[in-house]
Scaffold this motif. Structure first.
Motif, PDB file in Angstrom:
ATOM      1  N   TRP A  97      -5.251 -24.896  34.700  1.00  0.00           N
ATOM      2  CA  TRP A  97      -6.285 -25.533  35.533  1.00  0.00           C
ATOM      3  C   TRP A  97      -7.440 -25.979  34.648  1.00  0.00           C
ATOM      4  CZ3 TRP A  97      -6.849 -28.009  39.743  1.00  0.00           C
ATOM      5  CH2 TRP A  97      -8.036 -28.056  40.442  1.00  0.00           C
ATOM      6  N   GLY A  98      -7.833 -25.106  33.701  1.00  0.00           N
ATOM      7  CA  GLY A  98      -8.909 -25.450  32.771  1.00  0.00           C
ATOM      8  C   GLY A  98      -8.541 -26.661  31.932  1.00  0.00           C
ATOM      9  N   ALA A  99      -7.268 -26.702  31.446  1.00  0.00           N
ATOM     10  CA  ALA A  99      -6.846 -27.809  30.593  1.00  0.00           C
ATOM     11  C   ALA A  99      -6.867 -29.120  31.376  1.00  0.00           C
ATOM     12  CB  ALA A  99      -5.447 -27.545  30.051  1.00  0.00           C
ATOM     13  N   LEU A 100      -6.332 -29.078  32.603  1.00  0.00           N
ATOM     14  CA  LEU A 100      -6.308 -30.306  33.418  1.00  0.00           C
ATOM     15  C   LEU A 100      -7.726 -30.807  33.664  1.00  0.00           C
ATOM     16  CD1 LEU A 100      -3.597 -29.458  36.114  1.00  0.00           C
ATOM     17  CD2 LEU A 100      -3.463 -31.220  34.374  1.00  0.00           C
ATOM     18  N   GLN A 101      -8.613 -29.874  34.020  1.00  0.00           N
ATOM     19  CA  GLN A 101      -9.994 -30.269  34.300  1.00  0.00           C
ATOM     20  C   GLN A 101     -10.708 -30.715  33.018  1.00  0.00           C
ATOM     21  OE1 GLN A 101     -11.109 -30.892  37.105  1.00  0.00           O
ATOM     22  NE2 GLN A 101     -10.130 -29.591  38.620  1.00  0.00           N
ATOM     23  N   SER A 102     -10.345 -30.110  31.870  1.00  0.00           N
ATOM     24  CA  SER A 102     -10.970 -30.524  30.613  1.00  0.00           C
ATOM     25  C   SER A 102     -10.584 -31.955  30.286  1.00  0.00           C
ATOM     26  CB  SER A 102     -10.518 -29.618  29.465  1.00  0.00           C
ATOM     27  OG  SER A 102     -10.917 -28.308  29.732  1.00  0.00           O
ATOM     28  N   SER A 142     -11.289 -21.056  33.018  1.00  0.00           N
ATOM     29  CA  SER A 142     -11.145 -22.506  33.220  1.00  0.00           C
ATOM     30  C   SER A 142     -12.496 -23.186  33.024  1.00  0.00           C
ATOM     31  CB  SER A 142     -10.661 -22.824  34.625  1.00  0.00           C
ATOM     32  OG  SER A 142      -9.626 -21.991  35.011  1.00  0.00           O
ATOM     33  N   GLY A 143     -13.534 -22.605  33.640  1.00  0.00           N
ATOM     34  CA  GLY A 143     -14.862 -23.198  33.551  1.00  0.00           C
ATOM     35  C   GLY A 143     -15.343 -23.274  32.113  1.00  0.00           C
ATOM     36  N   GLY A 144     -15.127 -22.169  31.366  1.00  0.00           N
ATOM     37  CA  GLY A 144     -15.541 -22.133  29.964  1.00  0.00           C
ATOM     38  C   GLY A 144     -14.850 -23.231  29.159  1.00  0.00           C
ATOM     39  N   LYS A 149       1.226 -21.474  43.548  1.00  0.00           N
ATOM     40  CA  LYS A 149       0.252 -20.518  43.008  1.00  0.00           C
ATOM     41  C   LYS A 149      -1.185 -20.924  43.320  1.00  0.00           C
ATOM     42  CE  LYS A 149       3.111 -18.045  40.447  1.00  0.00           C
ATOM     43  NZ  LYS A 149       3.782 -16.916  40.862  1.00  0.00           N
ATOM     44  N   TYR A 150      -2.034 -19.902  43.277  1.00  0.00           N
ATOM     45  CA  TYR A 150      -3.471 -20.167  43.309  1.00  0.00           C
ATOM     46  C   TYR A 150      -3.877 -20.812  41.994  1.00  0.00           C
ATOM     47  CZ  TYR A 150      -4.906 -17.403  47.311  1.00  0.00           C
ATOM     48  OH  TYR A 150      -5.145 -16.939  48.557  1.00  0.00           O
ATOM     49  N   PHE A 151      -4.994 -21.506  42.013  1.00  0.00           N
ATOM     50  CA  PHE A 151      -5.478 -22.109  40.767  1.00  0.00           C
ATOM     51  C   PHE A 151      -5.836 -21.024  39.764  1.00  0.00           C
ATOM     52  CE2 PHE A 151      -6.328 -24.869  44.263  1.00  0.00           C
ATOM     53  CZ  PHE A 151      -5.792 -26.059  43.813  1.00  0.00           C
ATOM     54  N   SER A 152      -6.401 -19.920  40.330  1.00  0.00           N
ATOM     55  CA  SER A 152      -6.883 -18.884  39.419  1.00  0.00           C
ATOM     56  C   SER A 152      -5.736 -18.117  38.765  1.00  0.00           C
ATOM     57  CB  SER A 152      -7.807 -17.932  40.161  1.00  0.00           C
ATOM     58  OG  SER A 152      -7.249 -17.618  41.400  1.00  0.00           O
ATOM     59  N   SER A 153      -4.493 -18.299  39.259  1.00  0.00           N
ATOM     60  CA  SER A 153      -3.404 -17.580  38.607  1.00  0.00           C
ATOM     61  C   SER A 153      -2.936 -18.306  37.349  1.00  0.00           C
ATOM     62  CB  SER A 153      -2.249 -17.337  39.570  1.00  0.00           C
ATOM     63  OG  SER A 153      -1.938 -18.508  40.243  1.00  0.00           O
ATOM     64  N   PHE A 154      -3.344 -19.549  37.171  1.00  0.00           N
ATOM     65  CA  PHE A 154      -3.060 -20.292  35.929  1.00  0.00           C
ATOM     66  C   PHE A 154      -4.364 -20.841  35.375  1.00  0.00           C
ATOM     67  CE2 PHE A 154       1.400 -21.358  37.499  1.00  0.00           C
ATOM     68  CZ  PHE A 154       1.985 -20.495  36.597  1.00  0.00           C
ATOM     69  N   PRO A 155      -5.289 -19.962  34.960  1.00  0.00           N
ATOM     70  CA  PRO A 155      -6.618 -20.476  34.595  1.00  0.00           C
ATOM     71  C   PRO A 155      -6.575 -21.450  33.417  1.00  0.00           C
ATOM     72  CG  PRO A 155      -6.401 -18.175  33.966  1.00  0.00           C
ATOM     73  CD  PRO A 155      -5.185 -18.508  34.762  1.00  0.00           C
ATOM     74  N   TYR A 156      -5.644 -21.212  32.475  1.00  0.00           N
ATOM     75  CA  TYR A 156      -5.617 -22.093  31.296  1.00  0.00           C
ATOM     76  C   TYR A 156      -5.134 -23.478  31.678  1.00  0.00           C
ATOM     77  CZ  TYR A 156      -6.574 -17.950  28.616  1.00  0.00           C
ATOM     78  OH  TYR A 156      -7.183 -16.825  28.132  1.00  0.00           O
TER      79      TYR A 156
END
Ligand code: ADP
Ligand code: MG
Length: 422
Positions: free
Chosen positions: A36-41, A77-79, A27-34
């Motif tokens: 991707w956001g959680a990993l980056q958080s 994700s950014g938020g 998948k694209y990163f944007s298809s799992f924004p939560y």
């Protein structure tokens, strides 16, 4: 010490990308924004927790996950990462807290603005864009630092030193973001490639099915055509005026089916030695009628001789398709020049026209199945030619300029060359 710590942070920045690529490769990163956001958080939180404290400042790469989350995952994700950073930083407190929080929000501004359009860019541009975006938080930090020193009116003797460190730190941050972005692109590329392969497999099966149907349809068509021709012979008093029309449409259907079958599976029935120059002359004679009808001059140039070993009829078909296209693209009064030359162990056939040419966009689509710009076109001709030439271990290339004309170059392996004269 600072550099060591920051290199550790670079590893932390890469961790979400690697783990994402490991678990969710399709998948694209944007298809799992939560996700991707959680990993980056988590990455951002770790960056702050393991930050290097010196000179009243936190040295860490927290902005890398922030930027990567906004750019690759979108606003959600950014938020999430922005929230995490704000909470973590607030938990640490300190006298410069307000400045720090303000700095974080400011640093998120550009990634936030870019997040909507970022994925529309070309992969290489995206890596560059991510790196350039990485400079922004440094600018913000220097600005915040300067205004904080002005505000607290402390004369900080090591200010220059701090700014210098910020710059070094900036370089590491930009490189870290660049590496992570490149890895992201590799993951995206891999998932796209997988999809392409799956699509190609499907198309292949469908192509085979279509080819067998086309093959079955061809036989009854031939029978119908035969009987219609008999009827036409008997129909001396013209009681059935539609027969010629029916016959011509049947002929068209036959051409399409043959072209399609040729595309699906070019069959080299009989390999033989023959002169390419001779074939070119034959094809030119054959197509001269069409050229005259269009008011186009069909010229045959170059007296080189070339001996090939392949299926003569298939090659003739490929040449007819290309030269026919050239004639059809040329307005009355123009010329189509067919020439043959030798280069190393290859015969080079050039078909140049002074026709309408193609834009780069059209040029990139030529050779794809069913691409046509003509009302009655099938979009099979070029595809078949490309397939035939490639099956002969040859190469076909197109050069075109809108309004000026097109040059198609065919390179075919020689069997034996005999230079008579030029
Ligand atoms: P068709 O001739 O049935 O349209 P082709 O596969 O032979 O299908 O050609 C596809 C398209 O490529 C044409 O419709 C035309 O737009 C473009 N094309 C091919 N050859 C030329 C040429 N020499 N000059 C300009 N356009 C060309
Ligand atoms: Mg054509």
């Amino acid at each position: 010490m600072l550099t060591e710590k920051l290199l550790l942070h670079v590893l932390m920045v890469l961790a979400p990308v690697l783990s994402y690529g490991f678990f969710f490769e399709r998948k694209y990163f944007s298809s799992f924004p939560y996700l991707w956001g959680a990993l980056q958080s988590i990455c951002a939180a770790f960056c702050i927790i393991f930050a290097y404290h010196d000179g009243g400042l936190f040295w860490d790469l927290r902005y890398a996950p922030l930027i990567l989350a906004f750019l690759y995952g979108g606003k959600i994700s950014g938020g999430m990462v922005l929230g995490t950073i704000l909470v973590c930083r607030a938990a640490y407190g300190g006298e410069a807290l307000v400045f720090a929080l303000l700095g974080i929000v400011l640093a998120a501004l550009i990634p936030f603005l870019l997040s909507g359009i970022f994925m529309d860019y070309h992969p290489y541009k995206r890596v560059k864009m991510a790196m350039i975006t990485g400079i922004w938080p440094i600018v913000v930090q220097i600005f915040i630092l300067l205004s904080f020193t002005a505000y607290s009116s402390e004369i900080n003797s090591s200010l220059m030193d701090t700014i210098f460190r910020l710059l070094t730190f900036g370089i590491i941050q930009v490189l870290g973001i660049g590496t992570a972005a490149r890895l992201n692109e590799l993951i995206i590329e891999r998932s796209l490639m997988k999809k392409e392969i799956q699509k190609a497999e499907k198309l292949n099966t469908m192509g085979e099915l279509a080819a067998s149907i086309a093959h079955e349809v061809r036989n009854p068509l031939t029978v119908v055509k035969g009987f219609l021709q008999l009827m036409q012979k008997d129909d001396k008093d013209q009681r059935h005026p539609y027969i010629p029309l029916v016959l011509s449409e049947l002929g068209r259907a036959e051409v399409i089916i043959n072209d399609y079958l040729n595309f699906a599976k070019p069959e080299f029935k009989q390999l033989e030695h023959f002169s390419l120059a001779q074939i070119l002359s034959d094809v030119c004679v054959l197509l001269n009628a069409l050229a005259v009808k269009q008011g186009v001059e069909l010229k045959r140039e170059g007296a080189a001789e070339a001996l090939l070993l392949t299926d003569r009829n298939q090659l003739r078909q490929a040449l007819v398709n290309v030269i026919k296209n050239a004639i059809e693209a040329t307005p009355s009064g123009g010329t189509v020049t067919v020439s043959l030359s030798l280069s190393g162990d290859q015969a080079v056939v050039s078909i140049a026209d002074t026709g309408k040419g193609m834009t780069p966009e059209q040029l990139s689509r030529i050779g794809t199945l069913f691409y046509t710009t003509k009302d009655k076109g099938t979009g099979l001709g070029t595809t078949v030619s490309v397939k035939i030439i490639e099956s002969m271990q040859g190469k076909i290339s197109f050069k075109s300029e809108p309004g000026k004309g097109t040059e198609v170059t065919l390179k075919l392996p020689l069997h034996k060359k005999m230079n008579i004269s030029y």
